[in-house]
Structure formats: C-alpha cells, structure tokens
Design a protein around this motif. Structure first.
Motif, PDB file in Angstrom:
ATOM      1  N   MET B   7       1.394  11.861 -19.181  1.00  7.83           N
ATOM      2  CA  MET B   7       0.382  11.174 -18.375  1.00  7.83           C
ATOM      3  C   MET B   7       0.813  11.217 -16.926  1.00  7.83           C
ATOM      4  O   MET B   7       1.945  10.873 -16.619  1.00  7.83           O
ATOM      5  N   GLN B   8      -0.095  11.677 -16.062  1.00  9.76           N
ATOM      6  CA  GLN B   8       0.220  11.729 -14.647  1.00  9.76           C
ATOM      7  C   GLN B   8      -0.818  10.946 -13.855  1.00  9.76           C
ATOM      8  O   GLN B   8      -1.993  11.282 -13.882  1.00  9.76           O
ATOM      9  N   ASN B   9      -0.323   9.901 -13.212  1.00  6.40           N
ATOM     10  CA  ASN B   9      -1.176   9.076 -12.333  1.00  6.40           C
ATOM     11  C   ASN B   9      -2.452   8.595 -13.021  1.00  6.40           C
ATOM     12  O   ASN B   9      -3.546   8.698 -12.471  1.00  6.40           O
ATOM     13  N   ILE B  10      -2.274   8.119 -14.225  1.00  6.03           N
ATOM     14  CA  ILE B  10      -3.453   7.658 -14.976  1.00  6.03           C
ATOM     15  C   ILE B  10      -3.879   6.279 -14.468  1.00  6.03           C
ATOM     16  O   ILE B  10      -3.081   5.344 -14.425  1.00  6.03           O
ATOM     17  N   LYS B  12      -7.194   3.371 -14.834  1.00  7.21           N
ATOM     18  CA  LYS B  12      -8.410   3.037 -15.577  1.00  7.21           C
ATOM     19  C   LYS B  12      -8.995   1.759 -14.999  1.00  7.21           C
ATOM     20  O   LYS B  12      -8.303   0.741 -14.897  1.00  7.21           O
ATOM     21  N   SER B  13     -10.264   1.829 -14.624  1.00  9.45           N
ATOM     22  CA  SER B  13     -10.924   0.641 -14.080  1.00  9.45           C
ATOM     23  C   SER B  13     -12.152   0.328 -14.908  1.00  9.45           C
ATOM     24  O   SER B  13     -12.805   1.216 -15.452  1.00  9.45           O
ATOM     25  N   TYR B  14     -12.428  -0.933 -15.002  1.00  3.10           N
ATOM     26  CA  TYR B  14     -13.682  -1.368 -15.619  1.00  3.10           C
ATOM     27  C   TYR B  14     -14.484  -2.114 -14.573  1.00  3.10           C
ATOM     28  O   TYR B  14     -13.927  -2.671 -13.633  1.00  3.10           O
ATOM     29  N   TYR B  15     -15.771  -2.120 -14.778  1.00  2.00           N
ATOM     30  CA  TYR B  15     -16.603  -2.885 -13.853  1.00  2.00           C
ATOM     31  C   TYR B  15     -17.112  -4.124 -14.563  1.00  2.00           C
ATOM     32  O   TYR B  15     -17.729  -4.045 -15.613  1.00  2.00           O
ATOM     33  N   MET B  16     -16.779  -5.276 -13.991  1.00  2.00           N
ATOM     34  CA  MET B  16     -17.313  -6.534 -14.501  1.00  2.00           C
ATOM     35  C   MET B  16     -18.405  -6.944 -13.528  1.00  2.00           C
ATOM     36  O   MET B  16     -18.129  -7.607 -12.536  1.00  2.00           O
ATOM     37  N   ASN B  52      -5.824   2.912 -26.144  1.00  2.80           N
ATOM     38  CA  ASN B  52      -7.111   3.615 -26.264  1.00  2.80           C
ATOM     39  C   ASN B  52      -7.071   4.983 -25.596  1.00  2.80           C
ATOM     40  O   ASN B  52      -7.613   5.952 -26.107  1.00  2.80           O
ATOM     41  N   ILE B  53      -6.364   5.040 -24.455  1.00  4.64           N
ATOM     42  CA  ILE B  53      -6.301   6.326 -23.752  1.00  4.64           C
ATOM     43  C   ILE B  53      -5.384   7.293 -24.490  1.00  4.64           C
ATOM     44  O   ILE B  53      -5.728   8.446 -24.703  1.00  4.64           O
ATOM     45  N   ASN B  70      -3.078  19.726 -24.591  1.00  3.68           N
ATOM     46  CA  ASN B  70      -4.530  19.725 -24.349  1.00  3.68           C
ATOM     47  C   ASN B  70      -4.862  18.760 -23.223  1.00  3.68           C
ATOM     48  O   ASN B  70      -4.500  17.593 -23.288  1.00  3.68           O
ATOM     49  N   ASP B  71      -5.577  19.272 -22.225  1.00  7.41           N
ATOM     50  CA  ASP B  71      -6.071  18.383 -21.177  1.00  7.41           C
ATOM     51  C   ASP B  71      -7.342  17.729 -21.709  1.00  7.41           C
ATOM     52  O   ASP B  71      -8.321  18.409 -22.013  1.00  7.41           O
ATOM     53  N   ILE B  72      -7.306  16.405 -21.857  1.00  7.55           N
ATOM     54  CA  ILE B  72      -8.458  15.779 -22.496  1.00  7.55           C
ATOM     55  C   ILE B  72      -9.560  15.397 -21.505  1.00  7.55           C
ATOM     56  O   ILE B  72     -10.574  14.828 -21.895  1.00  7.55           O
TER      57      ILE B  72
END
Lengths: 390, 227
Positions: B7-10, B12-16, B52-53, B70-72
């Motif tokens: 994992m490189q610079n992963i 994850k944002s969600y919008y509330m 999850n990721i 594999n690049d997902i």
C-alpha cells in the motif's frame, strides 16, 4: 453454476413454504383463469363450428335476384355449373308456403321445397324411411312427396305415411319417404317441410326460374377457386349485370365465426392476464422482503467472491422458479376448471399445446420481469454495509 | 520473500453530508508472504476501513494498492469479486456462517464461485475441515456447533480457496478466552505452515500472537516492530 443457483432457489422457497405459497397464489389464479377461459371458449367454438359444419361446410349457396331480363337460373345454367371442377353436385331449392291436406285434416303454412336427387345423396342421414327423389321423378315431374317429422305427427299420427296420399296446393301427391327429425339449428331444420321434386314444384308453385342453388364441393379447401369458377359461369349468364346474384360460402362463415371467437378468447385472456400482473407484483414484494432478510447472506456471498451478476442471477432464478411453479399449479387447476365446466355445459374439452405454452411462457415472463428489479437491487448491495447489518 | 501486499499513500475519506471525514491518511504498508501481521487499534481508528480495503471490499480514495501484484485501482465490481475469491480468505468476528447450510456446505461456498465441480468442492472442503479438526462435524448446522467450532468452520471456508492472505477481523471477539486461545493457536500453526495472515484486532493480548504488530490510530499506521 446454473444448477447451483436453481438448487439454492429451491431450498429457499421450500424453507418459507407458507410465504412462497401465498406469493405463488397470485400467479396460480392468473394462470388458472387464463387456461380455463381460453379452453372453455375454445371448446365452445369447436362445438359450434362442428354443428355449423354439419349444416354444410362443403356447400356453396348461390342466391339469384336476377335481372329484368333473366329472373333466375334455368336447367342449362345448372348444367354449366355442375360441369365446373371440384363440384360433386348441384341441388336447386324451390321454396314456397302453402296448405296441405290429408284425409280432411288441413295444415297451413307448410314449407314446400323442391329438391333433386343430389340433395339426398349428399346427406344420406336425411331420409328416415321410404325412398328419396330419383331422376325419373324429376324428368316426369312425378307427384311424390317426402315429409318431415312434424307433418307425420300432425297428419299421419299412428299410421305409416308411406304410400298415403297428400294434397299439396290442391294437387294430390303420394308420400314415398319420411325425413329424420333434425335437432340443432332451426335454419337447417326440415321438420316442418314437405320435399317434392323441384321440377314438380316449379310447375305446381308456378315458378319459372330457380332462385337458389346449393353447390356441393369435392374439396372444401378449394372453395375460393370454385367461387371464382361459379362467377365465371354466372356473370355471362346474367350478362355481367351487378347484383344479379350472391354467392354464400359456408366455409367463409365458419372462418369468420372462428376468428371472432378467437378474438374473444384473446380478449378474455387479456383480462385474466391482469391478474398475472398482480401476481407478479406479489412476487416482487416477496423478493424484496427476502433480500432485506438476507442482506447479511448477500454481503457474505459477495465477500466470498460472488459477482454482482451471479447474485442477480440467483434472485431472478428464484423469482422465475416461484412463478413457474405457480404457473404449473395454475395450469393444472385451470385445466380442471375447464374440464368440469366443459362437462357441465356439454361442450368439448381440449387443452391445446399452444395454451399450455402460453401459460407457462407467460408465468416465466412474469418471473423475469418482476424478479429483475429486486435481483438488481440485491446485486448492487455494498458488501460492507451488508456485512455490517448483522 | 515475495511481496503480497503493498500500500502506497492510501487515503480514504467518507462524506458525512457536507463534511469530509478522512479515515485513512496516506497509509503505507508492505506485507511479505508468510508473515503474520496484526493491525492493532481502538474502535474508530480506521482499522475496519483498512480491513475493507485490504479485502477489496472497498477501494481507496487515493494511493496505490497492489495485491499479489494486481493494481486494484481500475477494477470493476466483477473483477474485485474474482480477486476476493482468489486472493483473500475472510474470517469475521461473528463467523458469518449461513445458518441453513451444513458445515461442509458453508466451506464449499467460495468454491462454488470459483467455478469448481461439486466433487472437487467436496473433496477440498473435507480436507480443509479435517485440517481445522472438524472432519466429524461436516453435516452439522452452525447452530449445532460451539462458537469455537463455528469459527473453525469459518477458517476452513476462508482457506479452502488457498488464498494469498487470510484476513481476520477480530477472530476471537465472539469467543471466550479458552476457545479464543485455541483459535489463535490454529492461526499460529497455519502461519507456521507458510500461510500469510493479517489480523485486525483491538485486543493487545490477541495481537501479540502475531509476529508483527502494526498500530493504527486516527487513520495512521505505526510499526511496533517485529517480535
């Protein structure tokens, strides 16, 4: 893969027996009513057209109005017509109403019909006892009569009418035969008729021309060609005047009757199909409930590698399964209803392959159409949300 | 040693609503084959999002994630499903066994999606149930099994596809201490046999069973070092 999906669907349906049954009920009722209605209407149609066929589907009737110069057909026209192809024989009808007397008993308003030997040859079931009209009678204008069952009842009650005399329109005839009582359509009934040789009738009733002619066909399927041939004879005979005659093809009438009845059965089936749609909505509802209940399962299956397509297939198959089983139950039920109704009304029962395919196809289609939306919804569930819902 | 996860610079944002919630912040993680790693963090630290990721149930907002090379990033739902089936074996806190299926049928599930024939499925599933010590319980329904046994069935299900990574989310969370310890023992054995394991937990005692512990807090990772 398909087998696995079908197996899973089956297990899921069996698990919720009552719910599955109630859901199917809509489809059962829809398909049963379609099958029953179509089959009953079909049976009625067949019965009626059989009866009409008995009256003579192999027959073309020519009615002549005539022209001022030529008021009807003569012997020569009849001969020309009978020489055309596909014609078994021609039988003229001279018809009039008059009083008849036997031993002082009078019967008024009796139909007296002039016929020839062909009329009796074409339907051997007409004659009950005695003999029919022969060529000799026609040539010699013999005064012989064949009488219907009502006449026997009225004038010859308790006596054998054969050989007895009968006064028709003031002239004395000898009864040589009797007709079988015919049931069914009044238009074809001879029960109140006296039949005499047509040549005799023309003289006796003062008719100079033949205005009605039955043309019997060898092959009914060629009726249209024969009609054309008849026009070929009749048009020159009437000097190409319009409206000199009409040709009535019994086969045409049966055809149009049957097409009318099939329209009607389609209409009825269309109305019944509405209940199938209602049944389909029931299935859709159950599928949506089932998907909500199985959110965790769907999420898990997705996590384990089920593709969205796979999930969708699973639920569509489940929906098709439900509606097909409902359709099959409806088929049996509708068949039973139609069978009972047919026995009750007294018409024939025949469940056609087309009807069965229609019902099964229709219920399968309902499954696909109403299963598609819930299945799509299931396939789009986010596995994270689905797994969290537990 | 082969790299199985990178994992490189992963992020994850969600919008509330209008508000952007950044759950993972430029996370870097590299896992080699044969490792037993635990991701330790309190609730709300972002560890579920990590899981999850890693498990390809979710895709990162930014950064690069390579799973078995594999690049997902550009994969669609269907391709992600194939990757999950092939590369990841999930073990959940509450087992997530389908209640109407027998132990054997539960283990067979991922193989159905892998497209194996029923004989091959049965053979491999039985072997795996034997591996977790439940070969005599194949016909039992989940409700007829103890919690520990249910988790073993779930582990067998996770391993039956021979995945690259065994991904466990609080695998002992629903178990008592004794059975929990047994499950951890099984994990250690599996790792000893060469299985790569990533375990997500909030329990430091459980995390210690792993050879490598990575802390997660406020969406950022910090290595505790290899034991």
């Amino acid at each position: 893969m398909l087998f696995e999906s079908i197996k899973m669907s089956y297990e899921n349906i069996v698990r919720n027996k009552l719910r599955s049954f109630l859901t199917m009920l809509g489809i059962v009722i829809g398909v049963a009513s379609i099958i029953a209605l179509i089959t009953i209407v079909q049976g009625a149609t067949n019965s009626i057209s059989d009866q009409v066929t008995e009256l003579g589907a192999n027959k073309i009737t020519v009615n002549v109005m005539g022209t001022p110069l030529k008021q009807g057909l003569n012997q020569e026209d009849m001969l020309n017509i009978s020489e055309e192809e596909n014609i078994k024989g021609v039988s003229p009808t001279i018809s009039g109403k008059t009083g008849i007397i036997y031993e002082g008993k009078l019967m008024e308003n009796v139909t007296v019909q002039g016929k020839n030997e062909v009329y009796f040859n074409m339907d051997t079931s007409l004659l009950k006892t005695g003999r029919s009209i022969n060529i000799l009678d026609l040539n010699s204008k013999n005064q012989v009569a064949i009488i219907g069952s009502d006449i026997i009842h009225e004038l010859y009650f308790g006596v054998d009418p054969i050989g007895k005399d009968l006064v028709i329109n003031g002239t004395s005839y000898t009864v040589v035969g009797t007709l079988n009582a015919s049931s069914g359509f009044s238009m074809g009934s001879n029960n109140e008729s006296v039949i005499i040789p047509y040549t005799t009738a023309m003289r006796s009733l003062g008719v100079k021309n033949i205005s009605s002619l039955d043309v019997f066909l060898e092959d009914t399927s060629l009726a249209d060609d024969t009609v054309t041939d008849l026009k070929g004879v009749l048009n020159p005979a009437f000097n190409y005047k319009e409206n000199a005659y009409t040709i009535f093809n019994m086969g045409d009438m049966i055809e149009s009757f049957e097409s009318m009845m099939s329209m009607m059965s389609l209409l009825l089936a269309g109305i019944a199909a509405i209940s199938l749609v209602v049944g389909g909505i029931g299935i859709m509802n159950m599928m949506l409930v089932s998907i909500t209940e199985r959110t965790m399962e769907i999420g898990l299956r997705k996590a384990l590698g089920a593709t969205p397509k796979r999930i969708q297939l699973q639920f569509v198959i489940e929906s098709i399964f439900l509606s097909l089983v409902g359709g099959l139950i409806g088929l049996v039920l509708g068949g039973l209803i139609a069978y009972t109704a047919a026995a009750f009304i007294g018409i024939g029962f025949s469940l056609s392959i087309a009807t069965i395919l229609l019902a099964v196809g229709f219920s399968g289609l309902v499954g696909i159409v109403f299963g598609y939306m819930p299945a799509r919804k299931a396939s789009q569930l986010n596995p994270i949300d689905a797994l969290r819902s537990l | 040693m082969t790299e199985v996860l990178n994992m490189q610079n992963i992020s994850k944002s969600y919008y509330m609503g209008e508000e952007e919630l950044e759950v993972l912040r430029k996370v870097n993680l590299q896992v080699n084959s044969g490792e037993f790693l635990s991701l330790l963090g309190p609730s709300g630290s972002g560890k579920s999002t990590m899981m999850n990721i890693i498990g390809c149930l979710d895709i990162p907002s930014s950064g690069k994630y390579l799973l078995s090379g594999n690049d997902i990033e550009d994969l669609d739902e269907t391709e992600l499903a194939f990757i999950r089936n092939k590369e990841i074996g999930f073990v959940f806190q509450s087992f997530q066994l389908l209640p109407r299926l027998s132990a054997l049928q539960n283990v067979e599930l991922p193989l159905i999606y892998a497209g194996l024939s029923s004989t091959e499925r049965k053979e491999r599933s039985l072997k795996m149930l034997d591996r977790v010590g439940l070969v005599d319980k194949t016909k039992n329904l989940p409700t007829q099994l103890s919690g520990g046994q249910q988790q073993r069935v779930a582990i067998a299900r996770a391993l039956v596809t021979e995945p690259t990574i065994l991904l466990a989310d609080e695998p002992t969370g629903a178990l008592d201490q004794k059975t929990g310890a047994q499950v951890m023992e099984l994990f250690e054995e599996l790792n000893h046999d060469g299985r790569t394991i990533i375990m997500i937990t909030h329990d430091i005692g459980i995390a210690r069973h792993a050879k490598r512990v990575v802390n997660i807090l406020d969406g950022q990772l910090s290595e505790q070092g290899v034991q």
